[in-house]
Design a protein around this motif. Sequence first.
Motif, PDB file in Angstrom:
ATOM      1  N   TRP A 171      -8.276  -2.159  -7.136  1.00 50.05           N
ATOM      2  CA  TRP A 171      -8.684  -0.836  -6.661  1.00 50.05           C
ATOM      3  C   TRP A 171      -7.759   0.242  -7.223  1.00 50.05           C
ATOM      4  CZ3 TRP A 171      -5.760   2.434  -3.597  1.00 50.05           C
ATOM      5  CH2 TRP A 171      -6.405   3.609  -3.203  1.00 50.05           C
ATOM      6  N   LYS A 172      -6.459  -0.050  -7.254  1.00 51.41           N
ATOM      7  CA  LYS A 172      -5.505   0.918  -7.800  1.00 51.41           C
ATOM      8  C   LYS A 172      -5.742   1.116  -9.286  1.00 51.41           C
ATOM      9  CE  LYS A 172      -1.906   3.601  -7.712  1.00 51.41           C
ATOM     10  NZ  LYS A 172      -1.890   4.871  -7.013  1.00 51.41           N
ATOM     11  N   CYS A 173      -6.074   0.060 -10.018  1.00 53.10           N
ATOM     12  CA  CYS A 173      -6.404   0.197 -11.445  1.00 53.10           C
ATOM     13  C   CYS A 173      -7.619   1.097 -11.630  1.00 53.10           C
ATOM     14  CB  CYS A 173      -6.668  -1.169 -12.065  1.00 53.10           C
ATOM     15  SG  CYS A 173      -5.202  -2.149 -12.355  1.00 53.10           S
ATOM     16  N   SER A 216       4.297   3.167 -11.791  1.00 53.44           N
ATOM     17  CA  SER A 216       3.016   2.773 -11.191  1.00 53.44           C
ATOM     18  C   SER A 216       2.405   1.584 -11.915  1.00 53.44           C
ATOM     19  CB  SER A 216       2.047   3.953 -11.181  1.00 53.44           C
ATOM     20  OG  SER A 216       1.820   4.413 -12.491  1.00 53.44           O
ATOM     21  N   MET A 217       2.611   1.481 -13.207  1.00 52.83           N
ATOM     22  CA  MET A 217       2.087   0.326 -13.944  1.00 52.83           C
ATOM     23  C   MET A 217       2.828  -0.949 -13.539  1.00 52.83           C
ATOM     24  SD  MET A 217      -0.435   1.300 -15.642  1.00 52.83           S
ATOM     25  CE  MET A 217      -0.684  -0.137 -16.601  1.00 52.83           C
ATOM     26  N   ALA A 238       0.833  -1.205   0.000  1.00 52.63           N
ATOM     27  CA  ALA A 238       0.000   0.000   0.000  1.00 52.63           C
ATOM     28  C   ALA A 238       0.867   1.254   0.000  1.00 52.63           C
ATOM     29  CB  ALA A 238      -0.933  -0.013   1.205  1.00 52.63           C
ATOM     30  N   PHE A 239       1.964   1.238   0.746  1.00 49.66           N
ATOM     31  CA  PHE A 239       2.878   2.379   0.734  1.00 49.66           C
ATOM     32  C   PHE A 239       3.506   2.552  -0.643  1.00 49.66           C
ATOM     33  CE2 PHE A 239       7.139   4.186   1.446  1.00 49.66           C
ATOM     34  CZ  PHE A 239       6.750   5.417   1.939  1.00 49.66           C
ATOM     35  N   MET A 240       3.855   1.452  -1.299  1.00 48.75           N
ATOM     36  CA  MET A 240       4.412   1.546  -2.649  1.00 48.75           C
ATOM     37  C   MET A 240       3.383   2.126  -3.615  1.00 48.75           C
ATOM     38  SD  MET A 240       6.606  -2.001  -2.852  1.00 48.75           S
ATOM     39  CE  MET A 240       6.485  -2.088  -4.599  1.00 48.75           C
ATOM     40  N   LEU A 241       2.127   1.740  -3.464  1.00 47.04           N
ATOM     41  CA  LEU A 241       1.080   2.296  -4.324  1.00 47.04           C
ATOM     42  C   LEU A 241       0.906   3.783  -4.075  1.00 47.04           C
ATOM     43  CD1 LEU A 241      -1.659  -0.464  -4.222  1.00 47.04           C
ATOM     44  CD2 LEU A 241      -0.199   0.155  -6.127  1.00 47.04           C
ATOM     45  N   TYR A 242       0.977   4.182  -2.825  1.00 47.65           N
ATOM     46  CA  TYR A 242       0.844   5.599  -2.495  1.00 47.65           C
ATOM     47  C   TYR A 242       1.997   6.398  -3.094  1.00 47.65           C
ATOM     48  CZ  TYR A 242       1.132   9.842   0.279  1.00 47.65           C
ATOM     49  OH  TYR A 242       1.245  11.139   0.672  1.00 47.65           O
ATOM     50  N   GLY A 293      -1.056   8.748 -11.433  1.00 42.51           N
ATOM     51  CA  GLY A 293      -0.957   8.824 -12.886  1.00 42.51           C
ATOM     52  C   GLY A 293      -0.573   7.492 -13.496  1.00 42.51           C
ATOM     53  N   VAL A 294      -0.673   7.462 -14.817  1.00 44.72           N
ATOM     54  CA  VAL A 294      -0.313   6.245 -15.542  1.00 44.72           C
ATOM     55  C   VAL A 294       1.119   6.412 -16.039  1.00 44.72           C
ATOM     56  CG1 VAL A 294      -0.933   4.707 -17.432  1.00 44.72           C
ATOM     57  CG2 VAL A 294      -2.714   5.908 -16.191  1.00 44.72           C
TER      58      VAL A 294
END
Length: 168
Positions: free
Chosen positions: A138-140, A83-84, A69-73, A78-79
């Motif tokens: 959810w991130k997608c 992040s992908m 979750a921290f990595m996603l934050y 953006g794309v």
Amino acid sequence: MTSSLNYTSIEHPRWKNLPPPPNFSNLHSTHTKTPAKAAAAAAASYAALKEKRAWDLAIAPAKSLPMQAFMLYMSGGGVQIFSMGIVLMLLVTPIKNIAGMNAAFAPFMPTSTSPTALPLQKLTYILCNLLTLAVGLWKCRSMGLFPTGTGDWLAFETRGVPREISLL
């Protein structure tokens, strides 16, 4: 000034005549288990240890969720390629883990290897991996990669036939 230790003096009889320290138990007198009981206790202890390690493996995907979750934050909304890559990792890893579940739990199987061994641990493992997959989905969605709005489906909508209006 060098000093040397003389180890031969420890065999002196005055050391052997000392009484044992308080609360000292002689290992030979307290060890009264028979070899069969000791073997059964060791096998039960080993089985309990294997079950504990199976539980540790089962909840391992949930333990890594805060870090993911921290990595996603940190990857942002953006794309971008970073992040992908993180989202791809969150989507592919749970599928790989679920596909290789029996191989992952093979070292922890009890001696009676039945296909239904460790059912609660395997169910927990599947649920934790599905939770990781849900975080990736959810991130997608938050990045806008899922077609959730009406504007995402405009290419598939058909226009109705316009009404003919005659002004005459």
